[in-house]
Write an enzyme that holds these catalytic residues in place. Sequence first.
Site, mmCIF file in Angstrom:
data_model
loop_
_atom_site.group_PDB
_atom_site.id
_atom_site.type_symbol
_atom_site.label_atom_id
_atom_site.label_comp_id
_atom_site.label_asym_id
_atom_site.label_seq_id
_atom_site.Cartn_x
_atom_site.Cartn_y
_atom_site.Cartn_z
ATOM 1 N N CYS A 1 0.812 -1.229 0.000
ATOM 2 C CA CYS A 1 0.000 0.000 0.000
ATOM 3 C C CYS A 1 0.838 1.268 0.000
ATOM 4 O O CYS A 1 0.335 2.348 -0.293
ATOM 5 C CB CYS A 1 -0.936 0.012 1.198
ATOM 6 S SG CYS A 1 -1.945 -1.464 1.317
ATOM 7 N N HIS B 1 -3.450 7.100 3.419
ATOM 8 C CA HIS B 1 -3.872 5.793 2.911
ATOM 9 C C HIS B 1 -5.266 5.488 3.452
ATOM 10 O O HIS B 1 -5.531 5.650 4.644
ATOM 11 C CB HIS B 1 -2.866 4.737 3.377
ATOM 12 C CG HIS B 1 -3.239 3.336 2.993
ATOM 13 N ND1 HIS B 1 -3.775 3.024 1.765
ATOM 14 C CD2 HIS B 1 -3.161 2.159 3.691
ATOM 15 C CE1 HIS B 1 -4.000 1.716 1.712
ATOM 16 N NE2 HIS B 1 -3.650 1.177 2.858
ATOM 17 N N ASN C 1 -10.141 -0.112 0.677
ATOM 18 C CA ASN C 1 -8.676 -0.047 0.610
ATOM 19 C C ASN C 1 -8.223 -0.596 -0.748
ATOM 20 O O ASN C 1 -8.333 -1.791 -1.006
ATOM 21 C CB ASN C 1 -8.096 -0.876 1.765
ATOM 22 C CG ASN C 1 -6.589 -0.887 1.787
ATOM 23 O OD1 ASN C 1 -5.935 -0.492 0.828
ATOM 24 N ND2 ASN C 1 -6.029 -1.360 2.886
HETATM 25 O O1 UT7 Z 1 -3.408 -1.478 3.954
HETATM 26 C C1 UT7 Z 1 -3.202 -2.103 5.169
HETATM 27 C C2 UT7 Z 1 -4.185 -3.183 5.268
HETATM 28 N N1 UT7 Z 1 -4.846 -3.456 6.461
HETATM 29 C C3 UT7 Z 1 -5.419 -2.631 7.369
HETATM 30 O O2 UT7 Z 1 -5.283 -1.447 7.358
HETATM 31 C C4 UT7 Z 1 -6.251 -3.277 8.445
HETATM 32 C C5 UT7 Z 1 -6.163 -2.583 9.777
HETATM 33 N N2 UT7 Z 1 -7.112 -3.177 10.699
HETATM 34 C C6 UT7 Z 1 -8.410 -2.831 10.736
HETATM 35 O O3 UT7 Z 1 -8.846 -1.989 9.968
HETATM 36 C C7 UT7 Z 1 -9.301 -3.477 11.780
HETATM 37 O O4 UT7 Z 1 -8.512 -4.178 12.709
HETATM 38 C C8 UT7 Z 1 -10.368 -4.433 11.162
HETATM 39 C C9 UT7 Z 1 -11.399 -3.634 10.367
HETATM 40 C C10 UT7 Z 1 -9.698 -5.458 10.250
HETATM 41 C C11 UT7 Z 1 -11.102 -5.173 12.264
HETATM 42 O O5 UT7 Z 1 -11.779 -4.243 13.109
HETATM 43 P P1 UT7 Z 1 -11.801 -4.449 14.679
HETATM 44 O O6 UT7 Z 1 -12.641 -3.383 15.237
HETATM 45 O O7 UT7 Z 1 -10.369 -4.528 15.114
HETATM 46 O O8 UT7 Z 1 -12.557 -5.817 14.842
HETATM 47 P P2 UT7 Z 1 -12.031 -7.192 15.453
HETATM 48 O O9 UT7 Z 1 -11.087 -7.851 14.526
HETATM 49 O O10 UT7 Z 1 -11.554 -6.937 16.861
HETATM 50 O O11 UT7 Z 1 -13.371 -8.030 15.524
HETATM 51 C C12 UT7 Z 1 -14.464 -7.625 16.353
HETATM 52 C C13 UT7 Z 1 -15.620 -8.574 16.119
HETATM 53 C C14 UT7 Z 1 -15.223 -10.041 16.163
HETATM 54 O O12 UT7 Z 1 -16.287 -10.769 16.784
HETATM 55 P P3 UT7 Z 1 -16.196 -11.183 18.324
HETATM 56 O O13 UT7 Z 1 -14.960 -12.039 18.434
HETATM 57 O O14 UT7 Z 1 -16.089 -9.890 19.089
HETATM 58 O O15 UT7 Z 1 -17.478 -11.924 18.533
HETATM 59 C C15 UT7 Z 1 -15.140 -10.439 14.719
HETATM 60 O O16 UT7 Z 1 -15.402 -11.809 14.514
HETATM 61 O O17 UT7 Z 1 -16.170 -8.356 14.813
HETATM 62 C C16 UT7 Z 1 -16.243 -9.600 14.123
HETATM 63 N N3 UT7 Z 1 -16.086 -9.356 12.706
HETATM 64 C C17 UT7 Z 1 -17.111 -9.058 11.881
HETATM 65 N N4 UT7 Z 1 -18.430 -8.961 12.089
HETATM 66 C C18 UT7 Z 1 -19.199 -8.630 11.041
HETATM 67 C C19 UT7 Z 1 -14.918 -9.335 11.990
HETATM 68 N N5 UT7 Z 1 -15.193 -9.027 10.714
HETATM 69 C C20 UT7 Z 1 -16.526 -8.856 10.617
HETATM 70 C C21 UT7 Z 1 -17.394 -8.523 9.565
HETATM 71 N N6 UT7 Z 1 -18.724 -8.417 9.819
HETATM 72 N N7 UT7 Z 1 -16.943 -8.280 8.319
#
Ligand code: UT7
Length: 319
Positions: free
Chosen positions: A110, A244, A274
């Site tokens: 990225c 970004h 993204n």
């Molecule tokens: O270019 C660089 C590329 N990458 C990035 O920039 C990614 C950077 N990271 C992020 O943007 C965030 O960490 C994410 C968007 C990937 C995740 O957000 P988060 O607020 O950190 O969520 P999490 O991973 O802590 O998950 C929270 C909950 C989980 O459920 P439980 O365990 O609390 O029951 C996940 O299973 O949200 C759940 N979850 C979803 N629910 C609905 C994860 N993905 C989804 C989804 N829809 N798509």
Amino acid sequence: MSFSILGTGKAVPDYILTNDELATIVETNDEWIRTRTGIEERRICKDETITELCVKAAKEALDDAGITAEQLDLIICSTMRGENLTPSQGCMIQKEIGAKCPAFDLNAACSGFIYALDVADGYFVRKKVKYVLVVSMDNLSNITNWKDRSTCVLFGDGGAAAVLGEGDDLLAIHLTAAGNDEVLRIPHGENSSPFYEHKPEPALLQMMGNDVYKFAVTAMPEGIRTVVEEAGLQQSDVNWVIPHQANIRIINTAAAKLDIPRERFFCNINHYGNTSSGSVPIALHEASQAGLLKKGDIIALCAFGGGLTTGSCIIRWCK
Ligand code: UT7
């Protein structure tokens, strides 16, 4: 003497994949995606090839700069995966637009656009070039794991191009890399050798989202602080930050750590998600097209991504 950005162009696929449609593919919902990421929709390649998109963005940037393909001295394409392993995507662009200059690809995930600007800067400093075309294009939908809801909702296809000409509007640039294949990785996926002893993994994006998040909310403000200082400026001098577009919460957190008002951070993540190396130049192009960037404005570009890489720079807008 280095460069000025003379023109920009953008290309995204026509097909719009909404959060609601995604919810029919994996267990997710519009509310989760909007509130956790800021994404409402993204573009996905159907009949467009990455070469077609690169060529469209390149031609628009050349028109915007008022120069022809024959005048180019170098083409750099930043991408994680061009049409072929060889010829490079840069060479495909060169062929299709009718340029005659050297061309190659660069992969910094990225952060690719800013890495490409830094490489181009070296050519200008060595006085090897008068005009350089940078195209940053990725189509991650090919390598997305469409069964993994924690990643497939985040990414989209598309990219943009910039034509650079001799000038002195690059005021500072800073790159970093911290080799790490645990938090973000896309394996090659295949190996035809009957002798190789390791089992190939599928070419699908794997990411530990929380770790990338933690990295980004520190790396982004650090990168911006560094280049503002290198340019001999104050944060308050920055008219626009083009960050970004990975997660609106990352942008908000980075903004809160800096003395730059949040309104000066340009965001279009809601429309594209993204797009990897396409993200910063698409945003730059859209900010320019919207008439937001005024001649003389101080612009901070900032990206982070797989590698893990970061790239930040300060540019004075000259158009
Ligand atoms: O270019 C660089 C590329 N990458 C990035 O920039 C990614 C950077 N990271 C992020 O943007 C965030 O960490 C994410 C968007 C990937 C995740 O957000 P988060 O607020 O950190 O969520 P999490 O991973 O802590 O998950 C929270 C909950 C989980 O459920 P439980 O365990 O609390 O029951 C996940 O299973 O949200 C759940 N979850 C979803 N629910 C609905 C994860 N993905 C989804 C989804 N829809 N798509």
